[in-house]
Design an enzyme around this catalytic site. Sequence first.
Site, PDB file in Angstrom:
ATOM      1  N   HIS A   6       0.812  -1.221   0.000  1.00 18.82           N
ATOM      2  CA  HIS A   6       0.000   0.000   0.000  1.00 18.82           C
ATOM      3  C   HIS A   6       0.844   1.268   0.000  1.00 18.82           C
ATOM      4  O   HIS A   6       0.346   2.350  -0.312  1.00 18.82           O
ATOM      5  CB  HIS A   6      -0.992   0.001   1.182  1.00 18.82           C
ATOM      6  N   ASP A  41       0.209  -7.521   1.345  1.00 18.98           N
ATOM      7  CA  ASP A  41       0.618  -6.128   1.562  1.00 18.98           C
ATOM      8  C   ASP A  41       2.137  -5.994   1.551  1.00 18.98           C
ATOM      9  O   ASP A  41       2.716  -5.251   2.354  1.00 18.98           O
ATOM     10  CB  ASP A  41       0.038  -5.562   2.860  1.00 18.98           C
ATOM     11  N   SER A  93       4.835   2.737   7.609  1.00 19.57           N
ATOM     12  CA  SER A  93       4.499   1.552   6.818  1.00 19.57           C
ATOM     13  C   SER A  93       5.708   1.043   6.054  1.00 19.57           C
ATOM     14  O   SER A  93       6.418   1.801   5.403  1.00 19.57           O
ATOM     15  CB  SER A  93       3.401   1.894   5.810  1.00 19.57           C
TER      16      SER A  93
END
Length: 825
Positions: free
Chosen positions: A91, A121, A194
């Site tokens: 993402h 992911d 992230s």
Amino acid sequence: MKRWKQVSKGLMRATAVTLLLMTVAGTGAYADALNDQASIPAVIQKTTSSVVAIIGKPSNGKDSRERDRYDLAHGTGVIVESNGSILTNAHVVKNMRNINVVTSDGKSYPGKTTHYDEESDLALVKIDAAGLTPATFAAPSDIKVGESVMAIGTPLSFALRNSVTYGIVSGMDRSVQSKYQLIQTDAAINPGNSGGALVNMKGQVIGINTLKYVQYGVDGLGFAIPVDTVQHVLEHFRKYGKVKRPNLGLELGESWEAVVGLPSSNGLEVTYVEPDSPAAKAGIKQGDVLLSIDSKQTLNRVQYNEALKNYLPEQKVRLTVQSGNSTKTVDVVLAEERSNSTNVVQDADGSYIDADQGKTQIGDSHFGWSMKYPAGLIKADQSKGDDNIYLADAKGEFAINILVKEKQSEDLSPLGLLKKLSGKANSTVLEKRYVEQSPQPYALLVGKRDEAGGYYQIRAFLKEDKIFYIMLMVDEENNYNNEFKRNSYNDLLDTFVLSFDSSNTALKDISAYNTGDTVTTDYGLTFDVPLEWSRQGWGRDMNFGNEDGEQSMSIRVTSAASGDTAKDWAARQERLFTDSYVEGYREMQVLQEISVGGVTALENRYATTMGDKWHQYHVIYIIKDKYKYEVSFSFPKTADGEEINKLIGNFVKSVHFSKEAINSSLGFIQDEKDMLDKKRTVTYTNKKYMYTLHAPESWSEGYQSEFDSPIKQFNFEGGSLTVSADDRSGLDEVINRIEQEHKKNADADANYKYNVTDEEMFETTVKKFSTQYKSKNVPYTLNEYVLKKNDVIYTLRQRINDAVKTDEQWQQLEKTLLSIRFLNK
């Protein structure tokens, strides 16, 4: 991924939470904590060189136009190979353009996404570098709840890259909005972390940060992808270039206990079986319950995914299934799962983060204007039609609005242009005049906003049938009254010209004009419709059309039954079509196979007429997962074929399916056509006018203001049955009135013919008027029956167009008429 200066809300990826300060009970635990903290600098020194920051331009995947140089997204990555292979979250780089990677020593490299897997992911980004320090991964079995960990990443701002936070492993095997199990930690991870590393006190990576709960009153609740999943995905990336996932062909539903996190022994209910899938071939049916895969329990979806993770397509597994009251085991050869991952948008404007590098002018190629482009100017907003654009100073000192009004008078005088400005005056007018300036004169209005505060300046330019307004707004009075700043504002406005030089490489084109408008639905489906089309009508279907209604499109979404195929579905629709129209009034082409949004679909073209104009319908049948998407385009048969093919082609190219976009409340939607039984009837009773009849359930009832209306109509396409009751007129009066109407029509048109006969029906003598006529080239049959019962005069009208007068529909109309029964008083 984090957009510049945006604080995330709700559950979002790429984050964890603020460190929760806790008291550690016990002297042993306290001593261990002191030892860990003493070793933190050494661990950071060992691991931080393996963590990088990632920055780039965000895009929604369909609209890759540049917005402004300050519109940035960032995240974190972990070096896995010394030659520049970097692991991050999918993402983070999903639809990220102009990727740049910054290493811990401050060096910047252009990057490109080479591998991408949305299900886990995880993704790989490659930079052209050598001699980098790859991370060391821990053994999955070494990870323990309670052990100290650190999160390294780029939180909140790109200027904070390689920040370190400290905490513990709070839990293992968590099932939180992920296909696989996650590690829970209380190490503070914030927006932008992230893809960063969660490391233990040996300097080993135990996970890749991916999720965080952000909610009022919730702290210390972050999640990371565990090292076993990371290594599994990396192995597949290296061997196959993608993650090869096995597939059973099942849609599965969790038990209530599993949904809320309670222990469950109920297994996963089979809610849909894909035709010709491994599960279908093994005899698994909707309603069965999957208990285990090769003795590994499947009590929730994450357990199911973890179990399948150990296999490759074409391998054999043994399933334990509960079917009814019995439990059985079946052997299944796994198929390969079709990827649902969205295509990654790669670099479009070179490798610079600032895609505007070298751009000194900004303009719009569609409307043909341009002006100077200072580094601090950003595009704040823009209309879909490209006629209203807001530019703003990055520091917030001023804003500029460029507005284009089309279809204006081409011969406006200077006075006329000044009058146009009068309607835009806001409070005190300080200056208003016409400026004779070469190459383009303009009308000028300067004013002060008394209540809102601040100053404004508007210039209006006339070019052909368009008026271009450029409006400057300055909120702070001190800024406008500062002579130096006011001159700089005027200098910027002076550069506005009504021309666009497409050969000028220093000119940035911000034209957003396009011919399509993107529609997003709760069904996981997005598509484009022509910009001039609008949503039309009421009801459950999605209907769009042009202004005159000549061209339209409807999309109908229903649930697919287990075992149903697009071919069978299309065949049923063809039968309904051929059964509804007489040969000569219908045309149908042969089914063609096409690809829509990565899904194999079928398309066909139908044409129908009632005898006047022909209308053509282009229908696309799509079955995606457990839903059916029926797309129907309607247009005159005389329409430009090339134009229609382009319209349909643009729609097909624009279609995109996304499981993530599906409304979580979406359930079963019955396809009423699958339940259709043309022979089934429903009873209608009119107590006031004392009659009853049995009409086909597939017919619709005409609108009446009250239930026991004197006029009741039942309709089907191209035909109707109407019952009129008159308790005020006499029989001869009604018969005479109808006959006079027929005579009037016959006098007006020699082709109008009718017959009058007496028939024995309904246990009485009935006057029958029979007509076969062509009205506006639409031939039809009309039968009217007039009779008296219970002091009420009834007129029964059958009307049906020749186009739909099939044997079946005519017999159905006759049967409905003869079903009428008159009640006793």
